[in-house]
Motif scaffolding. Structure first.
Motif, PDB file in Angstrom:
ATOM      1  N   VAL A  67     -21.609  21.063 -31.103  1.00  0.00           N
ATOM      2  CA  VAL A  67     -21.630  20.117 -31.584  1.00  0.00           C
ATOM      3  C   VAL A  67     -21.128  19.059 -29.980  1.00  0.00           C
ATOM      4  O   VAL A  67     -19.876  19.644 -29.646  1.00  0.00           O
ATOM      5  CB  VAL A  67     -21.317  19.683 -32.991  1.00  0.00           C
ATOM      6  CG1 VAL A  67     -20.918  18.017 -33.381  1.00  0.00           C
ATOM      7  CG2 VAL A  67     -22.139  19.719 -33.927  1.00  0.00           C
ATOM      8  N   THR A  68     -21.035  17.439 -30.323  1.00  0.00           N
ATOM      9  CA  THR A  68     -20.300  17.145 -28.865  1.00  0.00           C
ATOM     10  C   THR A  68     -19.614  16.691 -29.707  1.00  0.00           C
ATOM     11  O   THR A  68     -19.065  16.613 -30.898  1.00  0.00           O
ATOM     12  CB  THR A  68     -21.178  15.934 -28.608  1.00  0.00           C
ATOM     13  OG1 THR A  68     -21.151  15.148 -29.347  1.00  0.00           O
ATOM     14  CG2 THR A  68     -22.445  16.572 -27.989  1.00  0.00           C
ATOM     15  N   ALA A  69     -18.227  15.968 -29.221  1.00  0.00           N
ATOM     16  CA  ALA A  69     -16.955  15.924 -29.009  1.00  0.00           C
ATOM     17  C   ALA A  69     -16.918  14.066 -29.947  1.00  0.00           C
ATOM     18  O   ALA A  69     -16.379  13.779 -30.980  1.00  0.00           O
ATOM     19  CB  ALA A  69     -15.743  14.738 -28.239  1.00  0.00           C
ATOM     20  N   THR A  70     -18.483  13.401 -29.785  1.00  0.00           N
ATOM     21  CA  THR A  70     -18.784  12.823 -30.969  1.00  0.00           C
ATOM     22  C   THR A  70     -19.861  12.863 -31.773  1.00  0.00           C
ATOM     23  O   THR A  70     -19.992  11.784 -32.694  1.00  0.00           O
ATOM     24  CB  THR A  70     -20.001  11.543 -29.810  1.00  0.00           C
ATOM     25  OG1 THR A  70     -21.153  12.201 -29.434  1.00  0.00           O
ATOM     26  CG2 THR A  70     -18.488  11.099 -28.821  1.00  0.00           C
ATOM     27  N   TYR A  99     -17.843  21.059 -26.610  1.00  0.00           N
ATOM     28  CA  TYR A  99     -19.326  21.433 -27.299  1.00  0.00           C
ATOM     29  C   TYR A  99     -18.212  22.086 -28.210  1.00  0.00           C
ATOM     30  O   TYR A  99     -17.716  23.455 -27.737  1.00  0.00           O
ATOM     31  CB  TYR A  99     -20.503  21.971 -26.623  1.00  0.00           C
ATOM     32  CG  TYR A  99     -21.249  21.047 -26.136  1.00  0.00           C
ATOM     33  CD1 TYR A  99     -22.537  20.143 -26.515  1.00  0.00           C
ATOM     34  CD2 TYR A  99     -20.940  21.502 -24.545  1.00  0.00           C
ATOM     35  CE1 TYR A  99     -22.898  19.269 -25.595  1.00  0.00           C
ATOM     36  CE2 TYR A  99     -22.186  20.475 -23.854  1.00  0.00           C
ATOM     37  CZ  TYR A  99     -22.726  19.591 -24.158  1.00  0.00           C
ATOM     38  OH  TYR A  99     -23.404  18.448 -23.299  1.00  0.00           O
ATOM     39  N   ARG A 100     -17.689  22.384 -29.533  1.00  0.00           N
ATOM     40  CA  ARG A 100     -18.125  23.178 -30.511  1.00  0.00           C
ATOM     41  C   ARG A 100     -18.611  23.922 -31.087  1.00  0.00           C
ATOM     42  O   ARG A 100     -20.068  23.194 -31.322  1.00  0.00           O
ATOM     43  CB  ARG A 100     -16.771  22.129 -31.630  1.00  0.00           C
ATOM     44  CG  ARG A 100     -17.347  21.158 -32.184  1.00  0.00           C
ATOM     45  CD  ARG A 100     -16.273  20.867 -32.939  1.00  0.00           C
ATOM     46  NE  ARG A 100     -17.087  19.407 -34.068  1.00  0.00           N
ATOM     47  CZ  ARG A 100     -18.022  19.406 -34.974  1.00  0.00           C
ATOM     48  NH1 ARG A 100     -17.627  21.191 -35.667  1.00  0.00           N
ATOM     49  NH2 ARG A 100     -18.393  18.610 -35.524  1.00  0.00           N
ATOM     50  N   LEU A 101     -18.838  25.223 -31.766  1.00  0.00           N
ATOM     51  CA  LEU A 101     -20.031  25.536 -32.997  1.00  0.00           C
ATOM     52  C   LEU A 101     -19.268  24.829 -33.969  1.00  0.00           C
ATOM     53  O   LEU A 101     -18.221  25.394 -34.308  1.00  0.00           O
ATOM     54  CB  LEU A 101     -19.606  26.550 -32.369  1.00  0.00           C
ATOM     55  CG  LEU A 101     -20.188  27.756 -31.117  1.00  0.00           C
ATOM     56  CD1 LEU A 101     -20.214  28.948 -30.726  1.00  0.00           C
ATOM     57  CD2 LEU A 101     -21.095  26.528 -30.477  1.00  0.00           C
ATOM     58  N   ALA A 102     -20.506  24.402 -34.929  1.00  0.00           N
ATOM     59  CA  ALA A 102     -20.800  24.357 -36.203  1.00  0.00           C
ATOM     60  C   ALA A 102     -21.621  25.316 -36.833  1.00  0.00           C
ATOM     61  O   ALA A 102     -22.020  25.361 -36.188  1.00  0.00           O
ATOM     62  CB  ALA A 102     -20.667  23.144 -36.355  1.00  0.00           C
ATOM     63  N   GLY A 105     -30.768  16.482 -23.259  1.00  0.00           N
ATOM     64  CA  GLY A 105     -29.639  16.293 -22.677  1.00  0.00           C
ATOM     65  C   GLY A 105     -28.679  16.556 -22.613  1.00  0.00           C
ATOM     66  O   GLY A 105     -28.347  16.228 -21.407  1.00  0.00           O
ATOM     67  N   HIS A 106     -28.769  17.807 -22.898  1.00  0.00           N
ATOM     68  CA  HIS A 106     -27.888  18.711 -23.298  1.00  0.00           C
ATOM     69  C   HIS A 106     -27.862  19.950 -22.315  1.00  0.00           C
ATOM     70  O   HIS A 106     -27.195  21.159 -22.820  1.00  0.00           O
ATOM     71  CB  HIS A 106     -27.535  18.853 -24.304  1.00  0.00           C
ATOM     72  CG  HIS A 106     -27.099  17.696 -24.975  1.00  0.00           C
ATOM     73  ND1 HIS A 106     -25.465  17.201 -24.515  1.00  0.00           N
ATOM     74  CD2 HIS A 106     -27.042  16.846 -25.765  1.00  0.00           C
ATOM     75  CE1 HIS A 106     -25.627  15.930 -25.771  1.00  0.00           C
ATOM     76  NE2 HIS A 106     -26.646  15.978 -26.462  1.00  0.00           N
ATOM     77  N   ARG A 107     -29.323  20.543 -21.678  1.00  0.00           N
ATOM     78  CA  ARG A 107     -30.041  21.859 -20.873  1.00  0.00           C
ATOM     79  C   ARG A 107     -28.938  21.786 -19.502  1.00  0.00           C
ATOM     80  O   ARG A 107     -28.458  20.666 -19.433  1.00  0.00           O
ATOM     81  CB  ARG A 107     -30.894  21.176 -20.896  1.00  0.00           C
ATOM     82  CG  ARG A 107     -32.137  21.269 -21.691  1.00  0.00           C
ATOM     83  CD  ARG A 107     -33.830  21.198 -22.173  1.00  0.00           C
ATOM     84  NE  ARG A 107     -33.789  21.055 -23.550  1.00  0.00           N
ATOM     85  CZ  ARG A 107     -35.092  21.093 -23.821  1.00  0.00           C
ATOM     86  NH1 ARG A 107     -35.908  20.043 -23.104  1.00  0.00           N
ATOM     87  NH2 ARG A 107     -35.655  21.177 -25.128  1.00  0.00           N
ATOM     88  N   GLY A 108     -29.059  23.090 -19.452  1.00  0.00           N
ATOM     89  CA  GLY A 108     -28.606  23.273 -18.094  1.00  0.00           C
ATOM     90  C   GLY A 108     -26.682  23.799 -18.425  1.00  0.00           C
ATOM     91  O   GLY A 108     -25.886  23.864 -17.291  1.00  0.00           O
ATOM     92  N   HIS A 109     -26.946  23.360 -19.650  1.00  0.00           N
ATOM     93  CA  HIS A 109     -24.968  24.001 -19.001  1.00  0.00           C
ATOM     94  C   HIS A 109     -24.582  25.081 -20.107  1.00  0.00           C
ATOM     95  O   HIS A 109     -23.445  25.755 -20.324  1.00  0.00           O
ATOM     96  CB  HIS A 109     -24.827  22.947 -20.615  1.00  0.00           C
ATOM     97  CG  HIS A 109     -24.143  21.195 -20.388  1.00  0.00           C
ATOM     98  ND1 HIS A 109     -24.240  21.469 -18.621  1.00  0.00           N
ATOM     99  CD2 HIS A 109     -25.296  20.918 -20.621  1.00  0.00           C
ATOM    100  CE1 HIS A 109     -24.271  20.032 -18.766  1.00  0.00           C
ATOM    101  NE2 HIS A 109     -24.815  19.820 -19.253  1.00  0.00           N
ATOM    102  N   GLY A 110     -25.870  25.676 -20.103  1.00  0.00           N
ATOM    103  CA  GLY A 110     -25.564  27.268 -20.528  1.00  0.00           C
ATOM    104  C   GLY A 110     -25.383  27.891 -22.620  1.00  0.00           C
ATOM    105  O   GLY A 110     -24.749  28.695 -23.293  1.00  0.00           O
TER     106      GLY A 110
END
Length: 334
Positions: free
Chosen positions: A235-238, A171-174, A267-272
């Protein structure tokens, strides 16, 4: 005397009620910087697909500063049975029945709109439970206000926490201010549904679905009030927005910042992502807002996950707030 006013549109009426709001919130949140005029103006503007009515209590027809104010707000596309209200009386105006008179105006709006539930809130620093209970109100949600002193944070620790980990390196930060980039707008609206998963006690509250029209409407509303809306997103790569955190700043209240919402899509929880976003947000505050000293955020008292993130970043609990609900109230509180 009580009269309906328009602080969002008339500078003299905003100036008339600002001292009341500052005095009451100063009691409720001791030691925190005074409320900015632009923030009060935003509260007096109708939200997207909603409305606001404001009433001021004045000593007489010639008075230029109010002794009390009531703000009643509602939405038309969600919570169609609910009216949210704030009723504030300055310390110098108490003991004259102004709270009752102002709340009577709120109840008149409730009757006009046919909304059986009215919700008001109060802080633990100003006891109101007995008064509210005596007039038919009941506590439905307990919220903790947490405060961060930016002068005491560790930049090195924040930098390490904001760095990508093995779990969330994809994930990138925007970030953006006031206007979400068009290419992220629809996905950001979907991600904001995460707020509906946050605990809210016994309060029955419907989070309206966001779409691009609602997003742009709320962005324009903040700009109109003079409140800047800052968003940091994962933000994901997509190009999918997986999580976000939002804070607000005002040019007339530069010493404090307000965090509005923070959420991670299911769908993106649990990844910090939550703590990474909040740490990166704090670095943004340090770098972009050198005059800011204090940050505040409100969380349901049962939201152990977000409260834990805040504590790990240095936030301390300030006071608790209770949301009180009145159903088809006949007698005003106070």
């Amino acid at each position: 005397m009580i009269r309906e006013i328009s602080p969002a549109d008339r500078a003299e009426e905003l100036a008339a009620v600002l001292p009341v709001a500052r005095a009451v919130l100063g009691e409720q949140m001791p030691g925190f910087p005074a409320l900015a005029a632009s923030t009060l103006r935003l509260w007096c503007l109708p939200d997207f697909h909603g409305g606001v009515r404001v009433f001021g209590a004045f000593r007489d027809a010639d008075a230029r500063v109010a002794d009390g104010v009531a703000i009643a707000e509602w939405t038309d596309d969600a919570n169609e049975d609910l009216l949210a209200a704030s009723v504030w009386v300055a310390p110098t105006g108490r003991g004259r029945g102004l709270g009752s008179a102002l709340f009577a105006e709120v109840l008149a709006v409730r009757a006009e709109l046919d909304r059986p539930r009215v919700v008001v809130n109060g802080a633990s620093t100003v006891p109101v439970d007995a008064l509210v209970t005596a007039h038919g109100g009941r506590g439905v949600e307990l919220v903790t206000r947490s405060v961060l002193d930016l002068a005491g944070v560790s930049r090195a620790r924040l930098t390490a926490t904001a760095a990508a980990t093995e779990q969330n390196s994809g994930y990138r930060l925007a970030r953006w201010t006031d206007h979400c980039p068009d290419e992220l707008a629809d996905s950001f609206c979907v991600a904001m549904a995460a707020m509906a998963d946050a605990p809210q006690g016994e309060l029955v509250y419907e989070h309206a679905a966001h779409d691009r029209e609602r997003l742009r409407g709320r962005e324009r509303l903040s700009v109109r009030a003079g409140v800047a809306r800052h968003v940091l997103a994962a933000v994901t790569a997509t190009g999918e927005v997986a999580g976000f955190t939002i804070f607000a700043s005002t040019p007339d209240g530069p010493e404090s910042l307000d965090i509005w919402d923070t959420g991670v899509a299911r769908g993106h929880r649990g990844h910090g992502l939550g703590i990474r976003l909040k740490a990166a947000q704090t670095l943004w505050m340090l770098d972009g807002f050198p005059a800011a000293r204090w940050v505040q955020t409100f969380n349901n008292a049962d939201n152990a996950h977000m409260l834990g993130i805040n504590r790990s970043l240095g936030y301390r609990a300030a006071e608790e707030w209770t949301w009180y609900e009145f159903e088809t109230v006949a007698t005003p509180p106070g």
